[in-house]
Design a protein around this motif. Structure first.
Motif, PDB file in Angstrom:
ATOM      1  N   TYR A   1       3.124  -6.923  -7.921  1.00 38.76           N
ATOM      2  CA  TYR A   1       3.785  -5.727  -7.397  1.00 38.76           C
ATOM      3  C   TYR A   1       4.969  -6.117  -6.515  1.00 38.76           C
ATOM      4  CZ  TYR A   1      -0.251  -2.828  -8.724  1.00 38.76           C
ATOM      5  OH  TYR A   1      -1.244  -2.164  -9.410  1.00 38.76           O
ATOM      6  N   ARG A   2       6.022  -5.321  -6.567  1.00 40.36           N
ATOM      7  CA  ARG A   2       7.022  -5.357  -5.501  1.00 40.36           C
ATOM      8  C   ARG A   2       6.505  -4.437  -4.399  1.00 40.36           C
ATOM      9  NH1 ARG A   2      13.323  -5.493  -7.299  1.00 40.36           N
ATOM     10  NH2 ARG A   2      13.459  -6.067  -5.098  1.00 40.36           N
ATOM     11  N   VAL A   3       6.387  -4.973  -3.207  1.00 41.32           N
ATOM     12  CA  VAL A   3       5.700  -4.286  -2.113  1.00 41.32           C
ATOM     13  C   VAL A   3       6.713  -3.835  -1.068  1.00 41.32           C
ATOM     14  CG1 VAL A   3       3.948  -4.480  -0.314  1.00 41.32           C
ATOM     15  CG2 VAL A   3       3.626  -5.672  -2.505  1.00 41.32           C
ATOM     16  N   TYR A   4       6.707  -2.541  -0.769  1.00 43.36           N
ATOM     17  CA  TYR A   4       7.618  -1.966   0.211  1.00 43.36           C
ATOM     18  C   TYR A   4       6.812  -1.248   1.295  1.00 43.36           C
ATOM     19  CZ  TYR A   4      11.155  -2.741  -3.396  1.00 43.36           C
ATOM     20  OH  TYR A   4      11.987  -3.317  -4.350  1.00 43.36           O
ATOM     21  N   LEU A   5       7.236  -1.460   2.545  1.00 44.92           N
ATOM     22  CA  LEU A   5       6.651  -0.755   3.680  1.00 44.92           C
ATOM     23  C   LEU A   5       7.711   0.137   4.309  1.00 44.92           C
ATOM     24  CD1 LEU A   5       4.884  -3.725   5.551  1.00 44.92           C
ATOM     25  CD2 LEU A   5       3.781  -2.024   4.098  1.00 44.92           C
TER      26      LEU A   5
END
Length: 511
Positions: free
Chosen positions: A411-415
């Protein structure tokens, strides 16, 4: 007999009521014989290296309590085993939270005990140490001079360490912020991260520099002027290279190439809280981030700004509830959105859930920061106690393991946050709920301008119109760190236009 260095880890395991316990052993501590022996009287022990040996171990020890050690690089256990087990993480940082974990790797069991005995005596005398500082301290504790009571200067003179370390950093941040404020126009997306780090640093040091209050007032006045004159221009910015406001995060992510993406909303996380989360993640091997600043929507309330985030729409009247909004946006706007599986999980606790793998596109919402903010008591003139509580809760949250697992699964993980929070004091003004569309400590939303101006008359309040966001409704905000409530009452809240509420981090977590 002195306490064993590993007692906290062993007690963590023995408190479990499960018959099968899995220890994710990040620092290879299960290699140490004395530690294993302390658990062998209660558990049958197994080092996981593959499914077939694991299955054999489970069969051979039926009826016993079992403890399975697993290193992070070994992936995850078979689903049926993992779901019936209590999964617990081990980190050296649980034992030595102020020492850099990389400097502790590879020590012998005897070394750990000697370090522990010195550490418990000195922990309250120094701040969190970096890699080289930790190496210096360990050299003193483990060297021959240790017998003579030698302790390096960084520990022996804590006040000077604070002045030369965190205090020096605070002074540098103050100078940098003042430099940014002197330019026109002010780059508020550059100011906000520095102000957040400054707040984090002086809360860690438990000592607020004397110039902070004056700087806070200066920022509040200039930022209020920006909100009143220029905030509306943000909604015309392109989102192809970065989102300016939270409602443009989903459109921005639509252009990021990836077969699997996850957006995690950390409800209430400003830049001060991001510093806590960043330190926690870095201490567990996740230390590569791309960080930008985005503006939340006004009023900075969860119902307003989080719906805008998950719906990809700025106007109050166009938003639907979060789950429906995210799924609809992905289906219509993201690459192959109609074909790929999308899922939304609200109010997650941070721990890994196997169901995440059922979806290519994920939206997760974690309320930890916001819950701690609203639960804070004995608030004075900082978020020091909240920050301390957040650091403690993160330590046992499992959030880092979830981040690592998502990255490992591709996954490309964004916060991102939907809003920040601010410590504030009551101004003695309260409005009747019957005249309002939205009522909060830091914001009131009236159905029309007449009612808003009537309430604000004769009070030091800010009347704010923005038809693109509110339609006919009009917001009323208190200035600075004031809130609507009993005079002098102090809490941590959100909804208003302080920079800590309005500008929040948007981060890509990188493998």
């Amino acid at each position: 007999m002195s306490e064993k260095w590993y007692a906290k880890l062993v007690n963590k395991i023995k408190r479990s009521y499960h018959d099968v316990v899995v220890v994710v052993d990040h620092d290879r501590l299960s290699r140490l014989p004395e530690l294993r022996a302390a658990l062998a009287d209660t558990f049958a022990l197994h080092d996981y290296k593959g499914e077939l040996p694991l299955r054999r171990f489970l069969r051979e020890h039926t009826g016993q309590r079992m403890l399975i050690f697993k290193h992070p690089e070994h992936g995850h256990l078979p689903y049926d085993v993992e779901t019936r087990s209590d999964v617990i993480s081990w980190h050296l940082q649980e034992i030595f939270p102020k020492l850099h974990p990389a400097a502790l790797e590879g020590l012998s069991e005897e070394d750990y005990q000697r370090v522990f005995e010195a550490y418990v005596q000195k922990e309250n005398t120094f701040q969190v140490l970096g890699l080289e500082e930790t190496k210096e301290v360990l050299a003193g504790w483990l060297g021959t001079s240790m017998v003579g009571g030698f302790v390096p200067d960084i520990v022996a003179r804590p006040s000077q360490e604070g002045e030369g370390g965190i205090k020096c950093r605070c002074q540098a941040l103050v100078r940098e912020i003042e430099g940014l404020l002197s330019r026109r126009p002010v780059d508020w997306r550059a100011v906000a991260p520095l102000w957040g780090e400054l707040s984090y640093c002086y809360c860690q040091a438990r000592s607020k520099p004397p110039e902070i209050d004056a700087l806070d007032q200066k920022i509040s006045g200039a930022f209020t002027e920006y909100i009143l004159t220029s905030y509306h221009e943000l909604f015309y910015e392109s989102y192809l290279t970065r989102p300016a406001t939270v409602d443009k995060v989903l459109p921005f992510l639509a252009y990021q190439p990836a077969a699997k993406k996850v957006l995690i909303c950390m409800d209430g996380m400003g830049f001060q809280e991001w510093c806590c989360l960043k330190q926690y993640l870095a201490g567990r091997g996740i230390d590569s981030f791309s960080v930008t600043a985005v503006f939340t929507l006004l009023p900075t309330l969860t119902r307003v700004s989080r719906r805008a985030l998950f719906c990809g729409r700025p106007a109050l009247g166009d938003r639907v509830e979060e789950e429906r909004g995210f799924l609809q946006f992905v289906r219509e706007k993201w690459l192959e959105g109609e074909r790929r599986q999308a899922g939304v999980f609200m109010n997650i606790d941070g721990r890994w859930r196997h169901e995440y793998l059922d979806f290519d596109y994920l939206a997760l919402a974690c309320n930890l920061v916001d819950d701690l903010a609203h639960a804070s008591v004995s608030v004075q003139d900082s978020k020091e106690l909240m920050q301390k509580s957040l650091i403690m809760h993160l330590d046992g949250s499992g959030f880092a393991e979830t981040m690592q697992r998502l990255l490992e699964e591709g996954y490309r993980v964004y916060l991102v946050a939907d809003h920040g929070s601010v410590w504030c004091r009551g101004n003695g003004h309260q409005a009747s709920k019957w005249l309002l569309e939205e009522k909060a400590r830091r914001a009131l939303l009236f159905p029309n301008k007449l009612l808003a101006e009537d309430f604000a008359a004769g009070k030091n309040l800010i009347v704010y119109e923005n038809s693109s966001l509110f339609g006919d409704a009009v917001a009323v905000f208190p200035p600075g760190r004031e809130m609507f409530g009993p005079k002098g009452e102090t809490v941590i809240s959100h909804g208003g236009i302080h920079i800590e509420e309005v500008i929040v981090p948007f981060i890509e977590v990188q493998a």
